[in-house]
Design an enzyme around this catalytic site. Sequence first.
Site, mmCIF file in Angstrom:
data_model
loop_
_atom_site.group_PDB
_atom_site.id
_atom_site.type_symbol
_atom_site.label_atom_id
_atom_site.label_comp_id
_atom_site.label_asym_id
_atom_site.label_seq_id
_atom_site.Cartn_x
_atom_site.Cartn_y
_atom_site.Cartn_z
ATOM 1 N N ASN A 9 -22.161 -10.943 2.480
ATOM 2 C CA ASN A 9 -21.706 -9.654 3.008
ATOM 3 C C ASN A 9 -22.125 -8.582 2.013
ATOM 4 O O ASN A 9 -21.504 -8.444 0.963
ATOM 5 C CB ASN A 9 -20.177 -9.699 3.186
ATOM 6 C CG ASN A 9 -19.601 -8.364 3.610
ATOM 7 O OD1 ASN A 9 -20.339 -7.432 3.932
ATOM 8 N ND2 ASN A 9 -18.284 -8.263 3.600
ATOM 9 N N LYS A 11 -21.862 -5.485 2.254
ATOM 10 C CA LYS A 11 -20.993 -4.289 2.311
ATOM 11 C C LYS A 11 -21.875 -3.037 2.348
ATOM 12 O O LYS A 11 -22.967 -3.092 2.911
ATOM 13 C CB LYS A 11 -19.992 -4.302 1.148
ATOM 14 C CG LYS A 11 -19.241 -5.648 1.099
ATOM 15 C CD LYS A 11 -18.040 -5.641 0.219
ATOM 16 C CE LYS A 11 -17.384 -7.030 0.255
ATOM 17 N NZ LYS A 11 -16.154 -7.101 -0.527
ATOM 18 N N HIS A 97 -12.639 -7.780 8.422
ATOM 19 C CA HIS A 97 -12.661 -7.795 6.953
ATOM 20 C C HIS A 97 -11.515 -6.931 6.423
ATOM 21 O O HIS A 97 -11.187 -5.902 7.021
ATOM 22 C CB HIS A 97 -14.007 -7.268 6.447
ATOM 23 C CG HIS A 97 -14.202 -7.541 5.001
ATOM 24 N ND1 HIS A 97 -13.605 -6.774 4.027
ATOM 25 C CD2 HIS A 97 -14.864 -8.522 4.345
ATOM 26 C CE1 HIS A 97 -13.923 -7.266 2.839
ATOM 27 N NE2 HIS A 97 -14.677 -8.327 2.998
ATOM 28 N N GLU A 99 -11.398 -4.842 4.170
ATOM 29 C CA GLU A 99 -11.754 -3.435 3.916
ATOM 30 C C GLU A 99 -11.711 -2.625 5.220
ATOM 31 O O GLU A 99 -11.369 -1.446 5.214
ATOM 32 C CB GLU A 99 -13.133 -3.368 3.236
ATOM 33 C CG GLU A 99 -13.036 -3.853 1.790
ATOM 34 C CD GLU A 99 -14.255 -4.565 1.247
ATOM 35 O OE1 GLU A 99 -15.352 -4.437 1.824
ATOM 36 O OE2 GLU A 99 -14.101 -5.279 0.233
ATOM 37 N N GLU A 169 -9.957 -14.767 3.106
ATOM 38 C CA GLU A 169 -10.272 -13.939 1.946
ATOM 39 C C GLU A 169 -8.980 -13.319 1.420
ATOM 40 O O GLU A 169 -8.544 -12.283 1.931
ATOM 41 C CB GLU A 169 -11.245 -12.820 2.346
ATOM 42 C CG GLU A 169 -12.570 -13.313 2.878
ATOM 43 C CD GLU A 169 -13.677 -12.277 2.691
ATOM 44 O OE1 GLU A 169 -14.692 -12.641 2.109
ATOM 45 O OE2 GLU A 169 -13.510 -11.118 3.091
ATOM 46 N N GLY A 175 -13.529 -8.737 -4.972
ATOM 47 C CA GLY A 175 -14.108 -7.775 -5.900
ATOM 48 C C GLY A 175 -13.312 -7.593 -7.181
ATOM 49 O O GLY A 175 -13.560 -6.662 -7.947
ATOM 50 N N SER A 215 -14.454 -13.103 -4.883
ATOM 51 C CA SER A 215 -14.984 -13.356 -6.226
ATOM 52 C C SER A 215 -15.614 -14.737 -6.376
ATOM 53 O O SER A 215 -15.490 -15.381 -7.421
ATOM 54 C CB SER A 215 -13.903 -13.127 -7.288
ATOM 55 O OG SER A 215 -13.464 -11.785 -7.260
HETATM 56 P P1 13P Z 1 -16.529 -10.381 -3.500
HETATM 57 O O1 13P Z 1 -17.326 -11.667 -3.432
HETATM 58 O O2 13P Z 1 -17.313 -9.227 -4.056
HETATM 59 O O3 13P Z 1 -15.209 -10.588 -4.140
HETATM 60 O O4 13P Z 1 -16.237 -9.977 -1.973
HETATM 61 C C1 13P Z 1 -15.788 -10.934 -1.099
HETATM 62 C C2 13P Z 1 -15.846 -10.368 0.250
HETATM 63 O O5 13P Z 1 -15.123 -9.436 0.569
HETATM 64 C C3 13P Z 1 -16.806 -10.949 1.206
HETATM 65 O O6 13P Z 1 -16.591 -10.472 2.489
#
Ligand code: 13P
Length: 252
Positions: A9, A11, A97, A99, A169, A175, A215
């Site tokens: 992803n 982002k 997601h 976010e 997640e 992150g 992460s």
């Molecule tokens: P990170 O791997 O940067 O923690 O993000 C995970 C994520 O949100 C994948 O959709």
Amino acid sequence: MRKKIVAGNWKMNMDLNEGYRLAESINNYFRQKPSTKAEVVLCPPFIHLAGVADILKDGNVFLGAQNCASEPSGAYTGEVSAVMIRSTGAQFVIIGHSERRTYYNEDNKTLLKKTIQALKAGLKVIFCCGEVIQERESGIHFDVVKRQLEEGLFSLSAEDFSRIVIAYEPVWAIGTGLTATPSQAQEMHKFIRDLVENKYGIGAAQDLTILYGGSCKPSNAREIFAEVDVDGGLIGGASLKKEDFIAIVEAV
Ligand code: 13P
């Protein structure tokens, strides 16, 4: 046997040329050395989709979007429909997601509408769920995930559900550099598989691919993926670095 998947992803990262270069180098790698254990999926921003689809057309890497509209078409300025995504050649879309849930107020009802549109368009859905830190600390993380799945997915028919991948997640791990321990991931993945078994039966539960995200990196992927109910990963930051992403795919 159920599929293993590692999806990147991206982002809101990478301009068009950077994205094309990354997609090309990952595609070239897996064309020469196909991943035998996991399906590899790249999920770039919308504007990359058509171009990346072209890059991936001779290869074995799949393509996904990071979101889609909850409506099929029409006067929804700024939105991108599931049909448009499918028309680029993409096979997957990420829905729900954290976010999107947090910054764009997407609730379970909206996410169900998006999922229905995506399935109608012929896409497979990577449906995300997960709790925030306060929810885990107060011990309600199982209830939170249960509700996200019940409201976001469990009104689908069994046939539609067979095109769902679930990504767990934990929001506190996204992150942040904090990763769920392998046993925390396994415990939630098993809980999710049991919920699906109750709703759709043992066959659907055994066939369901459940990804871990948060992460995930080369140094911890192997031990997380070794858990029996973890079927791969949804990778954020580490998917932007070719070597790290490849190492995570190879950890499956
Ligand atoms: P990170 O791997 O940067 O923690 O993000 C995970 C994520 O949100 C994948 O959709």
